[in-house]
Design an enzyme around this catalytic site. Structure first.
Site, PDB file in Angstrom:
ATOM      1  N   ARG A 169      -1.961  58.800  74.087  1.00  0.00           N
ATOM      2  CA  ARG A 169      -0.812  58.735  74.982  1.00  0.00           C
ATOM      3  C   ARG A 169      -0.587  60.087  75.652  1.00  0.00           C
ATOM      4  O   ARG A 169      -0.725  61.132  75.007  1.00  0.00           O
ATOM      5  CB  ARG A 169       0.471  58.360  74.213  1.00  0.00           C
ATOM      6  CG  ARG A 169       0.533  56.902  73.753  1.00  0.00           C
ATOM      7  CD  ARG A 169       0.830  55.984  74.941  1.00  0.00           C
ATOM      8  NE  ARG A 169       0.960  54.592  74.529  1.00  0.00           N
ATOM      9  CZ  ARG A 169      -0.026  53.715  74.465  1.00  0.00           C
ATOM     10  NH1 ARG A 169      -1.261  54.096  74.775  1.00  0.00           N
ATOM     11  NH2 ARG A 169       0.187  52.461  74.100  1.00  0.00           N
ATOM     12  N   ASP A 193      -7.951  61.681  78.251  1.00  0.00           N
ATOM     13  CA  ASP A 193      -7.952  60.441  79.027  1.00  0.00           C
ATOM     14  C   ASP A 193      -6.552  60.101  79.507  1.00  0.00           C
ATOM     15  O   ASP A 193      -6.386  59.211  80.339  1.00  0.00           O
ATOM     16  CB  ASP A 193      -8.495  59.285  78.174  1.00  0.00           C
ATOM     17  CG  ASP A 193      -8.578  57.969  78.935  1.00  0.00           C
ATOM     18  OD1 ASP A 193      -9.227  57.952  80.004  1.00  0.00           O
ATOM     19  OD2 ASP A 193      -7.987  56.975  78.485  1.00  0.00           O
ATOM     20  N   GLU A 198       1.060  60.482  85.255  1.00  0.00           N
ATOM     21  CA  GLU A 198      -0.131  59.747  85.670  1.00  0.00           C
ATOM     22  C   GLU A 198       0.082  59.047  87.000  1.00  0.00           C
ATOM     23  O   GLU A 198       1.049  58.300  87.144  1.00  0.00           O
ATOM     24  CB  GLU A 198      -0.522  58.738  84.588  1.00  0.00           C
ATOM     25  CG  GLU A 198      -0.966  59.408  83.295  1.00  0.00           C
ATOM     26  CD  GLU A 198      -1.516  58.431  82.268  1.00  0.00           C
ATOM     27  OE1 GLU A 198      -1.329  57.207  82.439  1.00  0.00           O
ATOM     28  OE2 GLU A 198      -2.133  58.886  81.298  1.00  0.00           O
ATOM     29  N   HIS A 217      -7.279  57.674  82.325  1.00  0.00           N
ATOM     30  CA  HIS A 217      -6.632  56.684  81.443  1.00  0.00           C
ATOM     31  C   HIS A 217      -7.431  55.388  81.473  1.00  0.00           C
ATOM     32  O   HIS A 217      -6.895  54.304  81.717  1.00  0.00           O
ATOM     33  CB  HIS A 217      -5.182  56.441  81.856  1.00  0.00           C
ATOM     34  CG  HIS A 217      -4.351  55.864  80.744  1.00  0.00           C
ATOM     35  ND1 HIS A 217      -2.981  55.987  80.683  1.00  0.00           N
ATOM     36  CD2 HIS A 217      -4.693  55.147  79.627  1.00  0.00           C
ATOM     37  CE1 HIS A 217      -2.520  55.381  79.603  1.00  0.00           C
ATOM     38  NE2 HIS A 217      -3.539  54.864  78.950  1.00  0.00           N
TER      39      HIS A 217
END
Length: 261
Positions: A169, A193, A198, A217
């Site tokens: 996360r 990631d 985001e 992600h």
């Protein structure tokens, strides 16, 4: 007239859970359909950071063949991997890591030492002790209130050669502290990631940091996982109207007194 919301995934940050709960509407997720995909991605990030895959790819394309003579890359075999969180994904990562000859340690305050040991990992009760022992640290915990799990203090506890991986996360890592640690040589590398924002802003310092390997992600977004998520999210709706939906897949089951199956 809405009866159910079924998420095409396991996260539900984008859903107004409170509004659904106030109306007695169940919010279903797909359960364990992405653990194998996320675990594989985690190993990919670990390998990419350890073997400097992105830098070597760029150098090869640009004629920098002699980058190979720097001996900057490291092996996974024999290295200590600390998993922060030992749920489904963490346990799958442990399984894959052992195939590479890694020594797996796990820190999870919600699991007993015996339960961790039974899964083939060495339990570590104190996070800072775990971090100090690690060649690699991989995060597999949910985002909770109270700030990042890995901040400046935790980064300082890690070896200067250690590599940090986060495919769990955004927000679990203090990104400014991570950027500083990488640029100053206080950390060997990182692979992310997920991000606090985001997509990250184009002027985000991490985007220009050569010490970090990045992906968008995408850990759980394989073709196979997308098919599994689609099938299960549709099945959840069908099961709901048949009175057979598993309450374990309903995020707000206890809040609305949901019972089926």
């Amino acid at each position: 007239k809405l009866k159910i919301v079924s998420r095409h995934g396991v996260g539900y940050d984008a859903v107004d859970e409170k509004a659904l709960t106030a109306r007695g509407i169940p919010l279903a997720v797909v359960g364990d359909v992405n653990s194998r995909a996320v675990a594989e991605h985690t190993l990919m990030l670990m390998l990419a950071a350890a073997r400097r895959t992105v830098a070597h790819d760029r150098a090869t394309r640009e004629g920098g063949w002699n980058i190979r003579n720097r001996f900057e890359t490291i092996e996974l075999d024999g290295k200590a991997l600390v998993l922060v969180g030992f749920g489904r994904i963490g346990r799958r990562v442990a399984e894959l890591a052992r195939a590479f000859g890694m020594r797996v340690l796990a820190h999870d305050p919600y699991m007993s030492a015996d339960a961790i040991a039974a899964q083939g990992a060495t339990p570590v009760a104190r996070l800072h002790e775990a971090l100090a022992a690690a060649a690699f640290v991989s995060l597999h915990v949910p985002l909770v209130a109270g700030g990042p799990v890995i901040g400046a203090r935790e980064l300082a506890a890690m070896k200067p050669t250690a590599i940090l991986i986060n495919a769990a996360r955004g927000g679990l890592v203090d990104e400014a502290a991570l950027d500083s640690a990488l640029r100053s040589g206080r950390l060997g590398g990182a692979a992310l990631d997920v991000f606090a924002r985001e997509p990250p802003a184009m002027d985000d310092p991490l985007l220009g940091n050569p010490g970090v390997t990045l992906s968008p992600h995408a850990a759980g977004l394989t073709a196979e996982c997308a098919a599994r998520m689609g099938a299960v999210s549709a099945q959840n709706i069908l099961d709901f109207f048949r009175g057979k939906l598993d309450p374990a897949l309903v995020v707000n089951a206890s809040a609305i007194g949901f019972r089926q199956s």
